[in-house]
Design an enzyme around this catalytic site. Structure first.
Site: not given
Length: 670
Positions: A190-192
């Protein structure tokens, strides 16, 4: 053997100037796992030297020079670069690993932030303990972290988890400096800022302590929890054996309101509908929201403006609706002609309004945050101060490499607001409050579901990520379902919708761009056929929605669970199924406390979604006009001059951000 070159794929050995090509006519003379390579040696460039390469996973493992009668094994630090682009993920990881080893061996790099180093004596004193391949189930709130994937220099979910596993004794001291030693593999990256109620990692773990899960959690912050683990097959990979993933996106219902009629996008939508002779159709598609801005203007905006000086009132209206957003060129060497290339708006410039300002150091602490309060008394000169953090959103060059000017984190260092600035902030507060008071119409909900249905099936999502060409087979993804909960939830006087998407796998930013596209189809009142056009070869600009509302609900391992169930029934080794059902109570409580409340609190504090959509509505460029009744032809429209100079005021919602959003690999979820 013919000595002619056949450039099917060019090869170059890293660290040398030797290069060569496959030679297809030689392939029948060697064994199955070998492919011949022909090239010119750097030692003697006057003649052709034949080399034979043994291949494994599209990477040459050994090179033989028939003239010398020797074989050179491609070892650590020697990586082949396949110019055809094949196996990019493996090549990138191998290069990163090689560079890390070389730097550490040479003493010119600091140890990764997640690594724990023990002395030889400490490692020997611990001894060897039995390890088992396990699947670990966990959840986390992504606020304050630079994403899930481990990073040498940044604070990540995996970094904190790895250190907790070491401190709890689940990973031996001998393996405490490198997750790869424990076969550490994530299911979904998952991204930031993206959250996960359920995610899975696989690794070889020391499991002899019955309280190991409790001990791991003792070394983790409250926003990361390990639910439990199951012993898995020795060959188990959380990434490879995951069937599909289910994500949820929470979004305020006011995001589906049309742009303000006086904004650039709002005006162009009407003009282009008239030009396309579709004004009646456009108005019908916006019927249930047609009176929102008229009523807001009459009930809230007009009384406020009438309370101000006449000249000031005119200046505010000009600044709020008609002023071109400030643009920061994030790639100075970008040529003007590049602006029409097929990279889209997201790869060029970024309006500062898309960004909410600085990154708050308290994000992720779990503490209560004050709600936004607007002082609507013009005499006061300014509204009550609010803490503002940046949403992971917007349209900018290469999206994950934006470099924006950093604003001061101490608001008291900013110069006092002028009368115009203070009044403008008050008016924004009034408009935001009016938008939050909006309650979605059932017809609008039905249209949202109809639009989301356009995503299901196998589609070419090259426009919904970065770095994918239309003909790239990997751009095709399977979406099993995409639904909107028909019952909105009211939180802090803001109405929210839950969107859930179930897909086999997702590319970088794909879900966030899907949400943006669906919202803009509704907001711009364009025909749903525009969704189908986004799967075709034409390159479209689709900004990514804020990461704030996105969370991974859970990965699905149905095929693996069926296999181990069959093994159990046939008398084989008994293993537990991988899932989150047994932790349902804990997961739901965590989701409410650490994820949902965090999302609602941060939106209440930062107005993230308002900033995102309001900024895009003001971009005076044709990139988003394919969402009008004119379709793709409108993106070729020549824009009129921006008009008057930007005022000298400071845009409160338009402070800058530095978006580090990960170039971390070629596969991403969300």
């Amino acid at each position: 053997m013919r000595a002619s070159r056949f450039p099917l794929a060019q090869l170059k050995l890293a660290g040398s100037s030797w290069s060569g090509f496959y030679h297809p006519e030689c392939s029948k003379t060697v064994q199955t796992l070998a492919k011949p390579v022909i090239g010119r040696s750097t030692a003697d460039n006057s003649r052709t030297i034949y080399h034979w390469a043994k291949w494994d996973n599209r990477r040459p493992m050994a090179v033989t020079n028939p003239d010398m009668g020797v074989a050179t094994v491609v070892g650590s630090g020697q990586i082949w670069d396949d110019r055809s682009g094949a196996d990019k993920r493996a090549r990138t990881e191998a290069t990163q690993e090689s560079n890390k080893r070389r730097k550490l061996d040479g003493g010119d790099a600091k140890s990764p932030v997640y690594a724990t180093h023990f002395s030889k004596e400490e490692i020997e004193a611990e001894g060897r303990k039995p390890k088992k391949k396990v699947a670990v189930m966990l959840g986390y709130a992504g606020s304050g972290y630079k994403g899930m994937q481990i990073n040498n220099d940044e604070k990540t979910i995996e970094g904190d988890l790895f250190k907790a596993l070491v401190n709890a004794g689940a990973i031996s001291k001998a393996n405490a400096d490198d997750p790869k030693k424990s076969s550490f593999v994530r299911c979904a990256r998952t991204d930031r800022g993206v959250h996960a109620a359920g995610n899975v990692i696989s690794l070889k773990m020391i499991t002899e302590d019955p309280d190991i899960v409790k001990k791991i959690n003792e070394h983790l912050p409250p926003q990361i929890r390990v639910w439990g683990f199951e012993q898995a097959k020795g060959s188990f990979s959380a990434y490879q054996l995951c069937d599909s993933r289910i994500y949820e996106y929470l979004i305020p219902t006011y995001c589906f309101l049309p742009p303000h009629p006086e904004s650039f996008l709002g005006k162009e939508l009407v003009n282009l509908a008239e030009e396309a002779e579709d004004l009646g159709g456009y108005e019908d598609r916006q019927r249930e929201v047609s009176d929102f801005w008229t009523e807001t203007e009459a009930k809230h905006v007009k009384p406020f403006l009438e309370s101000l000086d006449t000249d000031l009132s005119a200046e505010i209206r000009q600044a709020l609706y008609n002023e071109q957003p400030k643009i920061i060129d994030v790639q100075p060497d970008l040529k003007p002609t590049d602006l029409t290339a097929d990279v889209g708006l997201e790869d060029q410039t970024i309006p500062t309004e898309v960004q909410a300002t600085i990154e708050n150091p308290d994000v992720g602490s779990g503490g209560d945050q004050p709600a936004i309060q607007h002082d609507l008394n013009p005499a006061s000169g300014a509204e009550t101060s609010k803490t503002v953090s940046r949403p992971d959103s917007g349209i900018g060059f290469a999206e994950e490499h934006l470099e924006m000017a950093e604003t001061s984190k101490d608001t008291q260092q900013r110069p006092p607001l002028s009368t115009l600035e203070a009044a403008l902030k008050q008016l924004r507060g009034i408009i935001i409050s009016a938008k939050k008071a909006y309650r979605i119409h059932p017809r609008r909900l039905d249209r949202i579901q109809s639009v989301l249905n356009q995503y299901t099936g196998t589609r070419n999502f090259h426009n919904y990520t970065i770095g994918k060409l239309p003909r790239d087979p990997s751009a095709k993804r399977v979406i099993k379902s995409f639904t909107v909960d028909p019952t909105p939830v009211l939180i802090n006087n803001t109405e929210w919708l839950s969107l859930k998407v179930h897909g086999q796998s997702f590319m970088m930013h794909q879900i966030r761009k899907m949400v943006t596209m669906a919202a803009f189809v509704l907001r711009c009142g364009c025909p749903e056929e525009r969704m189908k056009e986004s799967y075709e070869h034409e390159k479209l600009t689709i900004p990514k929605a804020p990461s704030l509302g996105l969370l991974l609900e859970r990965p699905v391992f149905d095929t693996y669970n069926r296999d181990i169930k069959k093994e159990k029934e046939s008398g084989g080794i008994e293993r537990g199924e991988i899932g989150f059902e047994k932790f349902e109570g804990e997961v739901e409580a965590f989701k409410q406390r650490e994820i949902y409340e965090r999302i609602f609190r941060e939106e209440e504090r930062d107005d993230t979604f308002h900033s995102f959509f309001a900024a895009l509505d003001g971009v005076r460029r044709p990139d988003l006009l394919y969402l009008s009744s004119m379709g793709l032809s409108a993106t070729k429209k020549k824009m009129p001059p921006a008009g008057a100079k930007a005022s000298e005021m400071t845009e409160d919602i338009a402070a800058d951000e530095s978006d580090e959003d990960t170039g971390r690999g070629v596969q991403s979820d969300g």
